[in-house]
Design a protein around this motif. Structure first.
Motif, short mmCIF file in Angstrom:
data_model
loop_
_atom_site.label_atom_id
_atom_site.label_comp_id
_atom_site.label_asym_id
_atom_site.label_seq_id
_atom_site.Cartn_x
_atom_site.Cartn_y
_atom_site.Cartn_z
N SER A 157 0.85 -1.19 0.00
CA SER A 157 0.00 0.00 0.00
C SER A 157 0.89 1.24 0.00
O SER A 157 2.10 1.15 0.19
N MET A 158 0.24 2.38 -0.16
CA MET A 158 0.96 3.65 -0.16
C MET A 158 1.07 4.26 1.23
O MET A 158 1.66 5.34 1.39
N ASN A 159 0.53 3.62 2.24
CA ASN A 159 0.46 4.24 3.57
C ASN A 159 1.82 4.65 4.11
O ASN A 159 2.01 5.78 4.56
N GLN A 160 2.79 3.74 4.09
CA GLN A 160 4.11 4.07 4.61
C GLN A 160 4.78 5.14 3.76
O GLN A 160 5.40 6.07 4.29
N ALA A 161 4.65 5.02 2.44
CA ALA A 161 5.24 6.02 1.55
C ALA A 161 4.65 7.40 1.80
O ALA A 161 5.36 8.42 1.79
N VAL A 162 3.34 7.45 2.05
CA VAL A 162 2.68 8.72 2.32
C VAL A 162 3.17 9.30 3.64
O VAL A 162 3.47 10.51 3.73
N ALA A 182 -3.40 18.93 7.10
CA ALA A 182 -2.53 17.75 7.02
C ALA A 182 -3.35 16.50 6.74
O ALA A 182 -2.96 15.64 5.93
N SER A 183 -4.51 16.39 7.37
CA SER A 183 -5.38 15.23 7.14
C SER A 183 -5.92 15.22 5.72
O SER A 183 -5.99 14.16 5.08
N ARG A 184 -6.30 16.39 5.22
CA ARG A 184 -6.80 16.48 3.84
C ARG A 184 -5.74 16.07 2.84
O ARG A 184 -5.99 15.27 1.92
N VAL A 185 -4.53 16.59 3.01
CA VAL A 185 -3.43 16.28 2.10
C VAL A 185 -3.08 14.79 2.16
O VAL A 185 -2.89 14.13 1.13
N ARG A 186 -3.02 14.25 3.38
CA ARG A 186 -2.69 12.83 3.53
C ARG A 186 -3.72 11.94 2.83
O ARG A 186 -3.37 10.98 2.16
N SER A 187 -4.99 12.30 3.00
CA SER A 187 -6.06 11.51 2.38
C SER A 187 -5.96 11.52 0.86
O SER A 187 -6.13 10.48 0.21
N LEU A 188 -5.65 12.67 0.28
CA LEU A 188 -5.49 12.76 -1.17
C LEU A 188 -4.29 11.94 -1.65
O LEU A 188 -4.36 11.24 -2.67
N MET A 189 -3.20 11.99 -0.91
CA MET A 189 -2.01 11.25 -1.30
C MET A 189 -2.24 9.74 -1.23
O MET A 189 -1.71 8.98 -2.05
N GLN A 190 -3.02 9.30 -0.27
CA GLN A 190 -3.27 7.87 -0.11
C GLN A 190 -4.10 7.29 -1.25
O GLN A 190 -4.17 6.07 -1.41
N GLN A 191 -4.71 8.16 -2.05
CA GLN A 191 -5.48 7.69 -3.19
C GLN A 191 -4.61 7.40 -4.41
O GLN A 191 -5.08 6.86 -5.41
N THR A 192 -3.32 7.76 -4.34
CA THR A 192 -2.39 7.43 -5.42
C THR A 192 -2.21 5.91 -5.44
O THR A 192 -2.01 5.28 -4.40
N THR A 193 -2.30 5.31 -6.61
CA THR A 193 -2.12 3.86 -6.70
C THR A 193 -0.64 3.50 -6.71
O THR A 193 0.22 4.33 -7.04
N LEU A 194 -0.35 2.27 -6.35
CA LEU A 194 1.03 1.79 -6.41
C LEU A 194 1.56 1.87 -7.84
O LEU A 194 2.72 2.25 -8.06
N ASP A 195 0.72 1.52 -8.81
CA ASP A 195 1.14 1.61 -10.21
C ASP A 195 1.40 3.05 -10.61
O ASP A 195 2.34 3.35 -11.35
N GLY A 196 0.57 3.97 -10.12
CA GLY A 196 0.77 5.38 -10.43
C GLY A 196 2.06 5.90 -9.82
O GLY A 196 2.79 6.68 -10.46
N PHE A 197 2.34 5.48 -8.60
CA PHE A 197 3.58 5.87 -7.94
C PHE A 197 4.78 5.36 -8.72
O PHE A 197 5.73 6.12 -9.00
N GLU A 198 4.72 4.10 -9.13
CA GLU A 198 5.86 3.52 -9.85
C GLU A 198 6.06 4.16 -11.22
O GLU A 198 7.21 4.46 -11.59
N THR A 199 4.98 4.39 -11.96
CA THR A 199 5.16 4.90 -13.32
C THR A 199 5.64 6.35 -13.33
O THR A 199 6.41 6.75 -14.20
N CYS A 200 5.21 7.15 -12.32
CA CYS A 200 5.71 8.52 -12.26
C CYS A 200 7.14 8.57 -11.72
O CYS A 200 7.94 9.41 -12.15
N CYS A 201 7.47 7.64 -10.82
CA CYS A 201 8.87 7.53 -10.39
C CYS A 201 9.75 7.14 -11.58
O CYS A 201 10.91 7.58 -11.67
N ALA A 202 9.20 6.33 -12.49
CA ALA A 202 9.97 5.93 -13.67
C ALA A 202 10.37 7.15 -14.50
O ALA A 202 11.48 7.21 -15.04
N ALA A 203 9.47 8.14 -14.60
CA ALA A 203 9.81 9.37 -15.34
C ALA A 203 10.94 10.11 -14.65
O ALA A 203 11.85 10.64 -15.31
N LEU A 204 10.89 10.15 -13.32
CA LEU A 204 11.94 10.84 -12.56
C LEU A 204 13.26 10.09 -12.59
O LEU A 204 14.33 10.69 -12.47
#
Length: 290
Positions: A157-162, A182-204
């Motif tokens: 999950s994205m919880n630890q990464a968030v 902080a709660s609002r921002v955290r909640s939005l970040m937790q909606q990022t998928t693992l695949d989304g995290f990986e594919t955008c990290c790939a660009a970086l």
């Protein structure tokens, strides 16, 4: 929220406020890794009050945007193509005046703004570059993104990464002092998928990500540039100071008299429009209204 189907078949989630009011100049907001366009809610209100309309959108695997089948295929060039396709569908890529009165990008959204501006000269009038690196860390011999993706995959999950990102971006003091935001921002970040995290990290991570040769060309592609960075954003005040110097050289060589300014937002971190909101607005709104 609306959804647009890209030529690749992927979808991109976006919002275009005051779409039917073309008399309002258009500002595009581009996000950081792990965030989505609702991060900008307070900024959008100020832009509306100042007479602008706004385009917001989500990177692959963020918000409701889908990911490519090959998660390693995402590059800044492909992300720029996505934005161009969206703007074309919205009817903003034709005409003699710049399609965008302003592009405000933070982190990877700022790096993307530089790539987009050089790929499509004349489409952006005012480019605001916020809290960003100049190139893939792999070109400097290190990779902070690979281990983060691996750890998130292992955790499932994205919880630890968030949690780690919240600490890195904002710190305990700001989080304790601003629990609702902080709660609002955290909640939005937790909606990022693992695949989304990986594919955008790939660009970086991709070694094609190197904006250093592009900074000197921005003067030929946009009318004005401003840089903004949080005071507490690791070494980015120094990195962006060097960036500003290169952009200014390009303006000088092009015979433009514009001064390229770097504004440092006091006590702010990596997403300076959130924890440095008031000073951020003071830095960008007058620039866009000039």
């Amino acid at each position: 929220m609306e959804t647009f189907i890209l030529p690749s078949g992927r979808t991109i989630s976006y919002e275009f406020t005051y779409k039917d009011t073309p008399s309002r100049p258009t500002i595009l907001l581009s996000n950081s890794l792990s965030s989505q366009y609702r991060f900008w809610d307070r900024v959008v209100e100020d832009l509306h009050s100042a007479g602008f309309r706004v385009i917001l959108y989500d990177h692959p695997g963020h918000g409701k945007s889908s990911v490519p089948s090959d998660l390693k295929s995402t590059t800044f060039s492909s992300l720029a193509d996505d934005v161009y396709s969206l703007l074309t569908d919205l009817g903003l890529t034709t005409g003699k005046t710049p399609a965008l009165h302003g592009w405000i990008g933070v982190s990877m959204g700022a790096a993307l703004g530089t790539v987009f501006a050089v790929a499509h000269p004349g489409m952006i009038k005012n480019l605001i570059i916020c809290d960003t690196i100049a190139n893939s860390p792999l070109l400097n011999g290190n990779d902070p993104f690979g281990p983060r993706v691996e750890a998130a995959r292992k955790a499932g999950s994205m919880n630890q990464a968030v949690d780690e990102t919240m600490q890195r971006w904002f710190g305990d003091e700001w989080i304790r002092a601003n629990p609702d935001e902080a709660s609002r921002v955290r909640s939005l970040m937790q909606q990022t998928t693992l695949d989304g995290f990986e594919t955008c990290c790939a660009a970086l991570q991709n070694k094609s990500f190197d904006n250093r040769p592009l900074f000197g060309n921005l003067a030929k592609c946009v009318e004005r540039v401003k840089l903004v960075v949080g005071e507490n954003d690791a070494d980015l005040p120094k990195v962006m100071g060097d960036m500003r110097t290169e952009v200014q050289k390009g303006f000088d060589e092009a015979g433009k008299n514009d001064k390229v300014e770097l504004v440092i937002i006091p006590k702010a971190g990596h997403v300076s429009f959130i924890d440095g909101y008031e000073d951020f607005i003071k830095a960008v709104l007058p620039f866009l209204k000039e």
